[in-house]
Write an enzyme that holds these catalytic residues in place. Sequence first.
Site, PDB file in Angstrom:
ATOM      1  CG  ASP A  61      -2.063   1.283   1.318  1.00 33.36           C
ATOM      2  OD1 ASP A  61      -2.525   1.449   0.173  1.00 33.36           O
ATOM      3  OD2 ASP A  61      -1.921   1.760   2.460  1.00 33.36           O
TER       4      ASP A  61
ATOM      5  CG  ASP B 144      -1.828   7.540   0.441  1.00 31.00           C
ATOM      6  OD1 ASP B 144      -0.511   7.907   0.052  1.00 31.00           O
ATOM      7  OD2 ASP B 144      -2.639   7.302  -0.332  1.00 31.00           O
TER       8      ASP B 144
END
Length: 232
Positions: free
Chosen positions: A15, A17
């Site tokens: 991922d 953020d």
Amino acid sequence: MTDILVNRPRLTLFDLDHTLLPLDSDYEWGEFTIRIGWNDPVEFARRNDEFYAHYQAGTLDVHDYVRFAIDAVRQRGPEAAAQAHDQFMREVIRPAIRPEALQLVQAHQGAGDTVLIVTATNEFVTRPIAQALGVQELLAMQLARDANGWYTGEIDGTPTMREGKVQRMEQWLAARRLSWQDVESTFYSDSMNDVPLLEKVDHPVATNPDARLRALAQERGWRILDLFTPHP
């Protein structure tokens, strides 16, 4: 069984953020557009905060959000958008890239892993960020384009969010004539939104997890990695 695992190609997913970056690039892009005068500070900030709260709660209408998030870019056009993003990278993203994140990515690449970033943030915002992190393979929110090749404000294909991340990964694997069983997979994420993909891979890693994901990881016996300062 051990020999089979060793011989399977390794696939490492991140991922973006709050996992590889200590911020939310989608949210920060919105704040940046206020600073450069592209959006009304009061109304945009109110709606941006509202959408972000829905994202954190897992209740975001992603189609509404993408229309909102990409509207200023769509209206300004390709040249102005590219210049603004260059400034965004200089002022916001590059100063936030931590050496420990780069070292983690590079360690997997150095071990021969195929590395992907799989993010719910749109491709306009994230493509240059992935490149700055040294990652070529990006599965982001794809944006539909008009006859002139510019963004319409709609999403193209399956949104890379929650179960959609699993679906996009399966499309990526199928295009290479692979399945989950053919690869040894690892996924790093901070978010409860990513539980479907964390449950799918061989090696889930709760990375900088919020309280809910930390508790779930402890319950499931998943590895926990505090790459940055833990969430309060």
